[in-house]
Design a protein around this motif. Structure first.
Motif, PDB file in Angstrom:
ATOM      1  N   ILE A  12       3.189   9.783   7.358  1.00 30.18           N
ATOM      2  CA  ILE A  12       2.047   9.545   6.502  1.00 30.18           C
ATOM      3  C   ILE A  12       1.842  11.260   6.380  1.00 30.18           C
ATOM      4  CG2 ILE A  12      -0.646   9.583   6.532  1.00 30.18           C
ATOM      5  CD1 ILE A  12       0.955   6.796   7.398  1.00 30.18           C
ATOM      6  N   GLN A  13       2.053  11.844   4.244  1.00 32.51           N
ATOM      7  CA  GLN A  13       2.878  12.957   3.776  1.00 32.51           C
ATOM      8  C   GLN A  13       1.245  13.571   4.103  1.00 32.51           C
ATOM      9  OE1 GLN A  13       5.102  14.113   2.731  1.00 32.51           O
ATOM     10  NE2 GLN A  13       4.178  16.007   1.663  1.00 32.51           N
ATOM     11  N   ASP A  14       1.402  14.513   4.329  1.00 25.00           N
ATOM     12  CA  ASP A  14       0.522  15.876   4.962  1.00 25.00           C
ATOM     13  C   ASP A  14       1.511  16.521   4.795  1.00 25.00           C
ATOM     14  OD1 ASP A  14      -1.420  17.167   6.048  1.00 25.00           O
ATOM     15  OD2 ASP A  14      -1.862  17.047   7.978  1.00 25.00           O
ATOM     16  N   ALA A  15       0.853  17.434   3.501  1.00 18.26           N
ATOM     17  CA  ALA A  15       1.855  18.715   2.856  1.00 18.26           C
ATOM     18  C   ALA A  15       1.068  19.763   3.916  1.00 18.26           C
ATOM     19  CB  ALA A  15       1.448  18.634   1.703  1.00 18.26           C
ATOM     20  N   THR A  16      -0.313  20.138   4.498  1.00 16.91           N
ATOM     21  CA  THR A  16      -0.645  21.491   4.950  1.00 16.91           C
ATOM     22  C   THR A  16      -0.476  21.132   7.166  1.00 16.91           C
ATOM     23  OG1 THR A  16      -3.134  20.312   4.620  1.00 16.91           O
ATOM     24  CG2 THR A  16      -2.242  22.373   3.467  1.00 16.91           C
ATOM     25  N   GLY A  17      -0.429  19.839   7.456  1.00 12.94           N
ATOM     26  CA  GLY A  17      -0.768  19.406   8.277  1.00 12.94           C
ATOM     27  C   GLY A  17      -2.400  18.904   8.965  1.00 12.94           C
ATOM     28  N   TYR A  18      -3.090  19.552   7.594  1.00 14.41           N
ATOM     29  CA  TYR A  18      -4.651  19.582   7.708  1.00 14.41           C
ATOM     30  C   TYR A  18      -4.924  17.759   6.610  1.00 14.41           C
ATOM     31  CZ  TYR A  18      -5.354  24.239   9.976  1.00 14.41           C
ATOM     32  OH  TYR A  18      -5.455  25.060  11.005  1.00 14.41           O
ATOM     33  N   LEU A  19      -4.241  17.612   6.564  1.00 12.14           N
ATOM     34  CA  LEU A  19      -4.869  16.177   5.792  1.00 12.14           C
ATOM     35  C   LEU A  19      -6.184  15.761   6.227  1.00 12.14           C
ATOM     36  CD1 LEU A  19      -4.104  14.554   3.262  1.00 12.14           C
ATOM     37  CD2 LEU A  19      -3.395  12.671   4.960  1.00 12.14           C
ATOM     38  N   PHE A  20      -6.971  15.394   5.288  1.00 18.55           N
ATOM     39  CA  PHE A  20      -8.575  14.762   5.659  1.00 18.55           C
ATOM     40  C   PHE A  20      -8.463  13.573   6.393  1.00 18.55           C
ATOM     41  CE2 PHE A  20     -11.903  12.002   3.488  1.00 18.55           C
ATOM     42  CZ  PHE A  20     -12.991  12.555   4.883  1.00 18.55           C
ATOM     43  N   SER A  21      -8.781  13.778   7.447  1.00 22.70           N
ATOM     44  CA  SER A  21      -8.902  12.237   8.839  1.00 22.70           C
ATOM     45  C   SER A  21      -8.614  11.402   8.206  1.00 22.70           C
ATOM     46  CB  SER A  21      -9.340  12.976   9.601  1.00 22.70           C
ATOM     47  OG  SER A  21     -10.813  13.066   9.762  1.00 22.70           O
ATOM     48  N   PHE A  22      -9.756  11.494   7.209  1.00 19.28           N
ATOM     49  CA  PHE A  22     -10.423   9.460   7.097  1.00 19.28           C
ATOM     50  C   PHE A  22      -9.130   9.198   6.419  1.00 19.28           C
ATOM     51  CE2 PHE A  22     -10.961   6.369   4.081  1.00 19.28           C
ATOM     52  CZ  PHE A  22     -12.368   5.411   4.620  1.00 19.28           C
ATOM     53  N   ALA A  23      -8.639   9.858   5.319  1.00 19.44           N
ATOM     54  CA  ALA A  23      -7.657   9.533   4.352  1.00 19.44           C
ATOM     55  C   ALA A  23      -5.798   9.085   4.816  1.00 19.44           C
ATOM     56  CB  ALA A  23      -7.062  10.918   2.852  1.00 19.44           C
ATOM     57  N   LYS A  24      -6.094  10.267   6.272  1.00 21.74           N
ATOM     58  CA  LYS A  24      -4.889  10.142   6.870  1.00 21.74           C
ATOM     59  C   LYS A  24      -4.795   9.012   7.607  1.00 21.74           C
ATOM     60  CE  LYS A  24      -1.566  12.811   9.127  1.00 21.74           C
ATOM     61  NZ  LYS A  24      -1.394  13.923  10.145  1.00 21.74           N
ATOM     62  N   SER A  25      -5.924   8.423   8.730  1.00 24.71           N
ATOM     63  CA  SER A  25      -6.403   7.102   8.816  1.00 24.71           C
ATOM     64  C   SER A  25      -5.997   5.923   8.237  1.00 24.71           C
ATOM     65  CB  SER A  25      -7.602   7.469   9.609  1.00 24.71           C
ATOM     66  OG  SER A  25      -7.575   8.347  10.240  1.00 24.71           O
ATOM     67  N   LEU A  26      -6.819   6.879   6.392  1.00 25.39           N
ATOM     68  CA  LEU A  26      -6.467   4.990   6.188  1.00 25.39           C
ATOM     69  C   LEU A  26      -5.098   4.741   5.590  1.00 25.39           C
ATOM     70  CD1 LEU A  26      -8.092   3.044   4.010  1.00 25.39           C
ATOM     71  CD2 LEU A  26      -7.934   4.394   2.355  1.00 25.39           C
ATOM     72  N   SER A  27      -4.393   6.023   5.004  1.00 27.97           N
ATOM     73  CA  SER A  27      -3.194   5.328   4.718  1.00 27.97           C
ATOM     74  C   SER A  27      -2.474   4.963   5.813  1.00 27.97           C
ATOM     75  CB  SER A  27      -2.712   6.732   4.551  1.00 27.97           C
ATOM     76  OG  SER A  27      -1.681   7.295   3.547  1.00 27.97           O
ATOM     77  N   CYS A  28      -2.720   5.175   6.807  1.00 22.67           N
ATOM     78  CA  CYS A  28      -1.800   5.141   8.427  1.00 22.67           C
ATOM     79  C   CYS A  28      -1.883   3.550   8.546  1.00 22.67           C
ATOM     80  CB  CYS A  28      -1.831   5.820   9.643  1.00 22.67           C
ATOM     81  SG  CYS A  28      -1.075   5.605  10.993  1.00 22.67           S
ATOM     82  N   ALA A  29      -2.979   3.414   8.610  1.00 21.51           N
ATOM     83  CA  ALA A  29      -3.487   1.941   8.684  1.00 21.51           C
ATOM     84  C   ALA A  29      -3.521   0.749   7.131  1.00 21.51           C
ATOM     85  CB  ALA A  29      -5.149   1.493   8.415  1.00 21.51           C
ATOM     86  N   VAL A  30      -3.037   1.389   6.073  1.00 27.06           N
ATOM     87  CA  VAL A  30      -2.214   0.658   5.108  1.00 27.06           C
ATOM     88  C   VAL A  30      -0.816   0.502   4.916  1.00 27.06           C
ATOM     89  CG1 VAL A  30      -2.033   0.045   3.038  1.00 27.06           C
ATOM     90  CG2 VAL A  30      -4.505   1.014   3.249  1.00 27.06           C
ATOM     91  N   LYS A  31      -0.512   1.120   6.147  1.00 19.18           N
ATOM     92  CA  LYS A  31       1.194   1.792   6.225  1.00 19.18           C
ATOM     93  C   LYS A  31       1.204   0.625   7.109  1.00 19.18           C
ATOM     94  CE  LYS A  31       5.141   4.380   7.779  1.00 19.18           C
ATOM     95  NZ  LYS A  31       4.786   4.127   8.549  1.00 19.18           N
ATOM     96  N   ASN A  32       0.880   0.380   7.634  1.00 19.20           N
ATOM     97  CA  ASN A  32       0.638  -0.602   9.592  1.00 19.20           C
ATOM     98  C   ASN A  32       0.460  -2.008   8.828  1.00 19.20           C
ATOM     99  OD1 ASN A  32       2.376   0.796  12.464  1.00 19.20           O
ATOM    100  ND2 ASN A  32       0.612   2.241  10.768  1.00 19.20           N
TER     101      ASN A  32
END
Length: 317
Positions: A12-32
Motif C-alpha cells: 500500500i503506497q504510503d509516501a510518508t508513513g502517515y497515510l490517512f488510516s481510512f484511505a490506507k485501510s480502504l486501499s488494502c481491503a480493495v487490494k485483497n
C-alpha cells in the motif's frame, strides 16, 4: 466457525508513513478483494485524496470529524459496491442492534476473503478486521500501527478484539464498511463523480466542525507562521504526513485517466507537501527560517489547489 485472512499493509503506497488510516485501510481491503485493480484509484475516486481537515490546536482527532455515513456513497462513486453499518454518539438505544448487524457484515466479508474496514481498531483510527472465531467470540484485527512479527517477514502481529467491544472501545462510535461487489459504472462516470466530490469538499461543501478543504491551508499555514510550539510538535508532522501522502493518489489518478493538466498540478501539490514534511522531520521547526520555508511550500500547494478547483469547475462535469 473460525476464519482468518492473511492480510498485510505491504504494497500500500504510503509516501510518508502517515497515510490517512481510512484511505490506507480502504486501499488494502480493495487490494485483497476480487477487484485489486481499483486499490489505488479508490483513494482518489472516493474523494479522500482531496480531503483535508485541520483543527486550531492540531489535534489528530480532526481527521475523524466528518460524516462517517457518507463512506458508502463516496466509495461507490469509485465503481465498487459496499455495505455500511454505523452508530454515532448518543445512540445507545440502537447499539446492540447495529453491533450485531456489523458483526454479520464483517463475518460475511471475511468469508468472501475481504477484510472489513472498521473504526477504532487498536487505536482511535481506522484499521482492518481480518478474521473471526465464533468459539471464543473474538475478531482478529490489523491495526494501522501494527508491527511485524519478524522484520524479515511480510506478516504482521494480529490483535484480538472481542465481538462485544466492536464500536465500544476508546472512542465509542461504530463504523464498519465492507466491500461487496463491483458496479457497472463507466470510467467516465467515475471521473465525473470524482471531480464533483473533490470540488465539493475543497469548496467547503462537506460537514466538519474544523477548517476543511481549501480552508485547511490557511489554518495550517497560520500554525507555522505564528506558533513555534505547535509547529515543532509531532502533531504538525502528523498533518503534513497524512495529507502529503494522500496528494500522491490524486496526481496518479489524474495521470492514469489522462487529465494531464490536473495531474501536473497535483504532482506539484504533492511535491510541495512532501518537501514540507521532509523539512519538518529533519530540521528544528521552532526556528523561524524553517517554519517560513514550510509555510511557503504550503502556500504554493494552496495556490495550486485553488487553480485545480478552477480547472475542475471549468470542465462543467
Amino acid at each position: 466457525m473460525k476464519k482468518q485472512l492473511n492480510i498485510s499493509w505491504d504494497g500500500i503506497q504510503d509516501a510518508t508513513g502517515y497515510l490517512f488510516s481510512f484511505a490506507k485501510s480502504l486501499s488494502c481491503a480493495v487490494k485483497n478483494s476480487s477487484w485489486p485493480e481499483y486499490a489505488e484509484d479508490i483513494v482518489a475516486t472516493s474523494g479522500f485524496a482531496f480531503r483535508m481537515w485541520v483543527s486550531a490546536d492540531l489535534c489528530p482527532s480532526a481527521t475523524s470529524i466528518w460524516s462517517f455515513d457518507c463512506q458508502k456513497p463516496w466509495v461507490e462513486n469509485g465503481g465498487l459496491l459496499c455495505d455500511y453499518v454505523g452508530r454515532y454518539w448518543n445512540q445507545e438505544r440502537i447499539e446492540k442492534e447495529k453491533r450485531l448487524e456489523a458483526i454479520r457484515n464483517v463475518k460475511s466479508s471475511i468469508d468472501r476473503g475481504i477484510p472489513a474496514i472498521s473504526w477504532d481498531i487498536g487505536v482511535p483510527e481506522w484499521g482492518l478486521i481480518t478474521g473471526y472465531d465464533d468459539a471464543i467470540q473474538m475478531f482478529y484485527t490489523l491495526p494501522i500501527n501494527a508491527e511485524k512479527a519478524d522484520p524479515t517477514s511480510s506478516a504482521y502481529n494480529t490483535v484480538e478484539m472481542p465481538y462485544d467491544v466492536l464500536g465500544k472501545r476508546e472512542i465509542p462510535i461504530l463504523s464498519v464498511l465492507t466491500i461487496t461487489g463491483k458496479s457497472d459504472k463507466t470510467k467516465e462516470d467515475i471521473l465525473h463523480g470524482t471531480i464533483k466530490l473533490a470540488v465539493n469538499h475543497l469548496k467547503g461543501g462537506e460537514w466538519c466542525d474544523n477548517a476543511k478543504g481549501l480552508d485547511a491551508y490557511p489554518a495550517l499555514i497560520r500554525i507555522f507562521e505564528e506558533n513555534p510550539g505547535f509547529a515543532a510538535s509531532w502533531n504538525a508532522e502528523y498533518f503534513l504526513g497524512t495529507y502529503g501522502a494522500l496528494k500522491e493518489y490524486a496526481y496518479k489518478y489524474f495521470e492514469k485517466v489522462g487529465m494531464i493538466e490536473l495531474a501536473e498540478i497535483y504532482k506539484a501539490v504533492f511535491n510541495a507537501w512532501m518537501e514540507a514534511f521532509k523539512i519538518k522531520t529533519n530540521e528544528d521547526a521552532t526556528a523561524a527560517e524553517v517554519r517560513e520555508r514550510i509555510a511557503s511550500l504550503l502556500n504554493s500547494a494552496y495556490k495550486n489547489e485553488e487553480e485545480a478547483v478552477k480547472v475542475m469547475e471549468s470542465l462543467a462535469i
